[in-house]
Design a protein around this motif. Structure first.
Motif, PDB file in Angstrom:
ATOM      1  N   GLU A 226      -8.419   5.292  -9.373  1.00 42.67           N
ATOM      2  CA  GLU A 226      -7.872   3.998  -8.930  1.00 42.67           C
ATOM      3  C   GLU A 226      -8.303   2.908  -9.899  1.00 42.67           C
ATOM      4  O   GLU A 226      -9.424   2.401  -9.818  1.00 42.67           O
ATOM      5  CB  GLU A 226      -8.374   3.691  -7.513  1.00 42.67           C
ATOM      6  CG  GLU A 226      -7.807   2.386  -6.982  1.00 42.67           C
ATOM      7  CD  GLU A 226      -8.184   2.129  -5.526  1.00 42.67           C
ATOM      8  OE1 GLU A 226      -8.534   3.097  -4.825  1.00 42.67           O
ATOM      9  OE2 GLU A 226      -8.145   0.974  -5.114  1.00 42.67           O
TER      10      GLU A 226
ATOM     11  N   GLU B  45      -3.186   0.596  -7.073  1.00 42.86           N
ATOM     12  CA  GLU B  45      -3.244  -0.397  -5.988  1.00 42.86           C
ATOM     13  C   GLU B  45      -2.516  -1.664  -6.432  1.00 42.86           C
ATOM     14  O   GLU B  45      -2.754  -2.176  -7.535  1.00 42.86           O
ATOM     15  CB  GLU B  45      -4.698  -0.729  -5.633  1.00 42.86           C
ATOM     16  CG  GLU B  45      -4.760  -1.878  -4.620  1.00 42.86           C
ATOM     17  CD  GLU B  45      -6.145  -2.136  -4.047  1.00 42.86           C
ATOM     18  OE1 GLU B  45      -6.877  -1.163  -3.789  1.00 42.86           O
ATOM     19  OE2 GLU B  45      -6.469  -3.319  -3.850  1.00 42.86           O
TER      20      GLU B  45
ATOM     21  N   HIS C  66      -4.717  -4.566  -7.666  1.00 43.85           N
ATOM     22  CA  HIS C  66      -5.472  -4.349  -8.902  1.00 43.85           C
ATOM     23  C   HIS C  66      -4.616  -4.579 -10.144  1.00 43.85           C
ATOM     24  O   HIS C  66      -5.089  -5.165 -11.126  1.00 43.85           O
ATOM     25  CB  HIS C  66      -6.062  -2.938  -8.917  1.00 43.85           C
ATOM     26  CG  HIS C  66      -7.104  -2.729  -7.855  1.00 43.85           C
ATOM     27  ND1 HIS C  66      -7.715  -1.517  -7.648  1.00 43.85           N
ATOM     28  CD2 HIS C  66      -7.630  -3.586  -6.954  1.00 43.85           C
ATOM     29  CE1 HIS C  66      -8.583  -1.632  -6.640  1.00 43.85           C
ATOM     30  NE2 HIS C  66      -8.542  -2.875  -6.206  1.00 43.85           N
TER      31      HIS C  66
ATOM     32  N   ASP D 229      -2.099   2.731  -3.012  1.00 45.27           N
ATOM     33  CA  ASP D 229      -2.767   1.742  -2.171  1.00 45.27           C
ATOM     34  C   ASP D 229      -1.875   0.511  -2.087  1.00 45.27           C
ATOM     35  O   ASP D 229      -1.761  -0.254  -3.045  1.00 45.27           O
ATOM     36  CB  ASP D 229      -4.140   1.364  -2.757  1.00 45.27           C
ATOM     37  CG  ASP D 229      -5.221   2.336  -2.329  1.00 45.27           C
ATOM     38  OD1 ASP D 229      -4.894   3.345  -1.660  1.00 45.27           O
ATOM     39  OD2 ASP D 229      -6.401   2.089  -2.655  1.00 45.27           O
TER      40      ASP D 229
ATOM     41  N   ASP E  41      -4.460  -0.306   1.670  1.00 45.47           N
ATOM     42  CA  ASP E  41      -5.837  -0.699   1.361  1.00 45.47           C
ATOM     43  C   ASP E  41      -5.875  -2.221   1.424  1.00 45.47           C
ATOM     44  O   ASP E  41      -5.794  -2.909   0.413  1.00 45.47           O
ATOM     45  CB  ASP E  41      -6.234  -0.191  -0.024  1.00 45.47           C
ATOM     46  CG  ASP E  41      -7.688  -0.503  -0.332  1.00 45.47           C
ATOM     47  OD1 ASP E  41      -8.364  -1.095   0.529  1.00 45.47           O
ATOM     48  OD2 ASP E  41      -8.138  -0.165  -1.440  1.00 45.47           O
TER      49      ASP E  41
HETATM   50 MN    MN Z   1      -7.800   0.505  -3.242  1.00 50.51          MN
END
Ligand code: MN
Length: 226
Positions: free
Chosen positions: A20, A56, A59, A84, A126
């Motif tokens: 990730e 994600e 991110h 995510d 998430d």
């Molecule tokens: Mn995450």
């Protein structure tokens, strides 16, 4: 990762690993900051088939990158092992907003992509409720993530069934086949022919690319007025 993959095999676990990526936080810099970095790293491993990515939303957007492009590349590489979902204002700290809370159009295209390609992994959220939320509000937050995904999934079906949208897409992707002799497998002959091809700029300019019209129709679709 090589050690971990060997341990996984040695124990007979048959695990797969999903990296990730994240650009920063809690430290100023983190190794493998983006999906692209992780994909390049995976190719150097002893057991690359065992390792993929878990992109994600927040991110990639912390890096100012386009999440759709990141997951499309991961999918193309056979590496979209997990996802995510959440939301994020571009840059800043890792906000982990409720899915769809910030960038509705991007959330729509993420859902559309996952549904279009037939992604069969979990739709994992998430995300974190606001710190001021009580128990009831946290439950509403969790339901909201799922409900928003499902609403956007319905919108992708409407997008597919919308004749005006499909007509614009067909116009944008229209291909008279005149260039097909130059694409595909490389050959020096093809390249030489392409170099001597006479592009008529006036003729090319006659064919518009109605992305503005398409984008407006997507906006209207998402606002519920189509
Ligand atoms: Mn995450």
């Amino acid at each position: 990762m090589n050690y971990l993959c060997e341990y996984n095999m040695d124990q007979g676990y048959k695990y797969k690993f999903a990296l990730e990526p994240k650009p920063n936080e809690p430290r100023g810099d983190i190794y493998l900051p983006t999906v692209g970095s992780a994909l390049a790293f995976i190719a150097t491993l002893d057991h690359p088939d065992m390792v993929g990515v878990n992109p994600e939303v927040a991110h990639e957007q912390m890096s100012g990158l386009n999440f759709m492009h990141a997951i499309a590349q991961a999918w193309d590489a056979g590496k979209l092992f997990h996802i995510d979902l959440n939301d994020q204002k571009i840059g800043r700290y890792d906000q982990d907003f409720r899915f769809g809370a910030e960038s509705i159009k991007q959330a729509f295209y993420i859902v559309k992509f996952l549904e279009d390609v037939g992604y069969d992994g979990s739709r994992h959220f998430d995300a974190h409720a606001y710190r001021s939320s009580d128990w009831q509000d946290v439950k509403a937050f969790a339901k909201g993530c799922i409900r928003s995904y499902l609403i956007l999934k319905e919108k992708t079906e409407k997008f597919r069934a919308d004749e005006e949208i499909q007509a614009l897409l067909a116009e944008i992707t229209t291909d008279d086949g005149s260039m097909s002799q130059y694409v595909g497998q490389y050959s020096s002959e093809k390249a030489a022919n392409l170099k001597s091809y006479g592009f008529d700029q006036d003729e090319l300019a006659k064919h518009g690319q109605p992305y503005e019209q398409l984008d407006q129709l997507v906006f209207e679709l998402l606002m519920g007025v189509r």
